[in-house]
Design a protein around this motif. Structure first.
Motif, short mmCIF file in Angstrom:
data_model
loop_
_atom_site.label_atom_id
_atom_site.label_comp_id
_atom_site.label_asym_id
_atom_site.label_seq_id
_atom_site.Cartn_x
_atom_site.Cartn_y
_atom_site.Cartn_z
N LEU A 80 3.09 9.25 -10.74
CA LEU A 80 2.10 8.40 -10.11
C LEU A 80 1.07 8.00 -11.16
N GLN A 81 0.92 6.71 -11.38
CA GLN A 81 -0.10 6.20 -12.29
C GLN A 81 -1.32 5.82 -11.45
N ILE A 82 -2.46 6.38 -11.82
CA ILE A 82 -3.68 6.14 -11.06
C ILE A 82 -4.67 5.41 -11.96
N ALA A 83 -5.15 4.28 -11.50
CA ALA A 83 -6.18 3.54 -12.24
C ALA A 83 -7.47 4.35 -12.24
N ASN A 84 -8.27 4.21 -13.28
CA ASN A 84 -9.45 5.06 -13.36
C ASN A 84 -10.59 4.61 -12.44
N ASP A 85 -10.39 3.53 -11.69
CA ASP A 85 -11.38 3.15 -10.69
C ASP A 85 -10.85 3.40 -9.27
N ALA A 86 -9.70 4.07 -9.15
CA ALA A 86 -9.10 4.36 -7.85
C ALA A 86 -9.89 5.46 -7.14
N GLU A 87 -9.88 5.42 -5.83
CA GLU A 87 -10.54 6.43 -5.01
C GLU A 87 -9.54 7.54 -4.69
N LEU A 88 -9.72 8.71 -5.32
CA LEU A 88 -8.77 9.81 -5.14
C LEU A 88 -8.72 10.34 -3.72
N ALA A 89 -9.82 10.27 -3.00
CA ALA A 89 -9.83 10.75 -1.62
C ALA A 89 -8.86 9.94 -0.77
N GLU A 90 -8.81 8.65 -0.99
CA GLU A 90 -7.89 7.80 -0.23
C GLU A 90 -6.44 8.09 -0.61
N ILE A 91 -6.19 8.31 -1.89
CA ILE A 91 -4.84 8.61 -2.36
C ILE A 91 -4.36 9.94 -1.77
N ALA A 92 -5.23 10.95 -1.79
CA ALA A 92 -4.86 12.25 -1.25
C ALA A 92 -4.69 12.19 0.27
N ALA A 93 -5.57 11.47 0.95
CA ALA A 93 -5.49 11.37 2.41
C ALA A 93 -4.21 10.66 2.85
N ALA A 94 -3.74 9.72 2.05
CA ALA A 94 -2.52 8.99 2.39
C ALA A 94 -1.26 9.80 2.11
N GLY A 95 -1.42 10.98 1.50
CA GLY A 95 -0.26 11.83 1.20
C GLY A 95 0.53 11.35 -0.01
N THR A 96 -0.06 10.49 -0.80
CA THR A 96 0.62 9.91 -1.96
C THR A 96 0.96 10.96 -3.02
N LEU A 97 0.21 12.05 -3.06
CA LEU A 97 0.46 13.08 -4.07
C LEU A 97 1.64 13.98 -3.72
N GLN A 98 2.12 13.92 -2.49
CA GLN A 98 3.25 14.75 -2.06
C GLN A 98 4.50 14.41 -2.87
N GLY A 99 5.10 15.42 -3.47
CA GLY A 99 6.34 15.25 -4.23
C GLY A 99 6.15 14.69 -5.62
N VAL A 100 4.93 14.39 -6.01
CA VAL A 100 4.65 13.86 -7.35
C VAL A 100 4.65 15.00 -8.35
N GLU A 101 5.37 14.84 -9.44
CA GLU A 101 5.43 15.87 -10.48
C GLU A 101 4.46 15.60 -11.62
N ARG A 102 4.15 14.31 -11.85
CA ARG A 102 3.23 13.97 -12.93
C ARG A 102 2.30 12.85 -12.48
N VAL A 103 1.03 13.02 -12.77
CA VAL A 103 0.04 11.97 -12.55
C VAL A 103 -0.41 11.49 -13.92
N GLU A 104 -0.40 10.19 -14.12
CA GLU A 104 -0.86 9.60 -15.39
C GLU A 104 -2.22 8.96 -15.15
N LEU A 105 -3.20 9.42 -15.93
CA LEU A 105 -4.55 8.88 -15.87
C LEU A 105 -4.82 8.13 -17.17
N ASN A 106 -5.40 6.95 -17.04
CA ASN A 106 -5.55 6.06 -18.19
C ASN A 106 -6.97 6.07 -18.74
N PHE A 107 -7.06 6.11 -20.06
CA PHE A 107 -8.30 5.91 -20.79
C PHE A 107 -8.21 4.52 -21.42
N PRO A 108 -8.75 3.47 -20.76
CA PRO A 108 -8.61 2.12 -21.30
C PRO A 108 -9.30 1.95 -22.65
N LYS A 109 -10.36 2.72 -22.86
CA LYS A 109 -11.01 2.75 -24.18
C LYS A 109 -11.65 4.13 -24.35
#
Length: 141
Positions: free
Chosen positions: A21-50
């Motif tokens: 799961l690639q998560i943009a650094n302006d994404a709201e994690l509470a919404e992602i977690a509440a939607a169950g999107t993290l279920q079954g995910v083995e790796r989360v990629e967080l981006n440092f644009p600069k």
């Protein structure tokens, strides 16, 4: 503290994205977690644009502490050697270095620090509490 360091040129190009799961650094994690999107995910990629944008540090801490994510958290984007130790302390377990950064030099960064007094995302107890627990365990043996 073990962090997998990956050279920018060593990123696999295969379609290994099913459990990533690639998560943009302006994404709201509470919404992602509440939607169950993290279920079954083995790796989360967080981006440092600069280099100066540290929102992914906060996201990693939240993923570990608040949302209980136990898989690989990978730093991508403008990842420099200076950030690696703090990334590991924030909960990252792997990092793809920015183009032109020597992975061997990045690995040496971890040898500079043997311990930290404060707790972190992976080990919340401060050093004195870890030492006390170790002493208690040794006395009991």
């Amino acid at each position: 503290m073990t962090m997998k360091i990956i050279a920018a040129s060593a990123i696999p190009t295969s379609a290994e994205t099913e459990k990533v799961l690639q998560i943009a650094n302006d994404a709201e994690l509470a919404e992602i977690a509440a939607a169950g999107t993290l279920q079954g995910v083995e790796r989360v990629e967080l981006n440092f644009p600069k280099f100066t944008d540290g929102r992914a540090f906060s996201q990693a801490v939240l993923l570990r502490r608040r949302y209980g994510f136990t898989g690989d958290i990978r730093a991508t984007g403008d990842v420099l050697i200076d950030q690696l130790v703090q990334m590991a302390r924030s909960g990252f377990t792997s990092a793809v270095l920015a183009e032109g950064i020597d992975p061997a030099a990045a690995e040496r960064q971890f040898a500079r620090y043997q311990a930290f007094y404060q707790g972190d995302a992976l080990e919340p107890r401060p050093l004195f509490a870890r030492d006390l627990a170790r002493e208690t365990t040794q006395e009991a043996a």
